[in-house]
Design a protein around this motif. Structure first.
Motif, PDB file in Angstrom:
ATOM      1  N   GLY A  10     -15.078  29.995 -75.906  1.00 37.14           N
ATOM      2  CA  GLY A  10     -14.284  28.794 -76.138  1.00 37.14           C
ATOM      3  C   GLY A  10     -12.971  28.830 -75.390  1.00 37.14           C
ATOM      4  N   VAL A  11     -12.315  29.981 -75.370  1.00 39.70           N
ATOM      5  CA  VAL A  11     -11.050  30.131 -74.634  1.00 39.70           C
ATOM      6  C   VAL A  11     -11.287  29.963 -73.146  1.00 39.70           C
ATOM      7  N   LEU A  12     -12.368  30.533 -72.649  1.00 34.97           N
ATOM      8  CA  LEU A  12     -12.697  30.402 -71.234  1.00 34.97           C
ATOM      9  C   LEU A  12     -12.977  28.940 -70.879  1.00 34.97           C
ATOM     10  N   GLY A  13     -13.643  28.230 -71.773  1.00 32.68           N
ATOM     11  CA  GLY A  13     -13.909  26.819 -71.537  1.00 32.68           C
ATOM     12  C   GLY A  13     -12.636  25.994 -71.467  1.00 32.68           C
ATOM     13  N   VAL A  14     -11.691  26.299 -72.338  1.00 32.95           N
ATOM     14  CA  VAL A  14     -10.413  25.590 -72.320  1.00 32.95           C
ATOM     15  C   VAL A  14      -9.657  25.870 -71.019  1.00 32.95           C
ATOM     16  N   VAL A  21      -8.574  19.809 -64.659  1.00 32.29           N
ATOM     17  CA  VAL A  21      -7.625  18.700 -64.797  1.00 32.29           C
ATOM     18  C   VAL A  21      -6.485  18.834 -63.787  1.00 32.29           C
ATOM     19  N   ILE A  22      -5.980  20.039 -63.595  1.00 29.40           N
ATOM     20  CA  ILE A  22      -4.876  20.258 -62.649  1.00 29.40           C
ATOM     21  C   ILE A  22      -5.323  19.971 -61.223  1.00 29.40           C
ATOM     22  N   VAL A  23      -6.506  20.436 -60.850  1.00 27.18           N
ATOM     23  CA  VAL A  23      -6.991  20.241 -59.480  1.00 27.18           C
ATOM     24  C   VAL A  23      -7.275  18.764 -59.210  1.00 27.18           C
TER      25      VAL A  23
END
Length: 57
Positions: A10-14, A21-23
């Motif tokens: 889950g952390v990796l997915g976030v 989103v940044i790219v």
């Protein structure tokens, strides 16, 4: 989520989602001319053809 999962996926997915989103956001800002160049406004110029009245009745 699975019962024996520790939440690492889950952390990796976030983190991957935030990177996407940044790219994508940076690409949109760069394409619109907000960042990356010194002149203001878009660099793409479209010229419309001149419409004349000669030869038309």
């Amino acid at each position: 989520m699975a019962e024996n999962s520790n939440g690492g996926i889950g952390v990796l997915g976030v983190l991957v989602g935030a990177l996407i989103v940044i790219v994508v956001g940076g690409g949109l800002l760069f394409a619109s001319g907000k960042i990356g160049n010194n002149n203001s406004g878009p660099t793409l110029k479209v010229e419309l053809p001149k419409v004349g009245t000669t030869g038309q009745k």
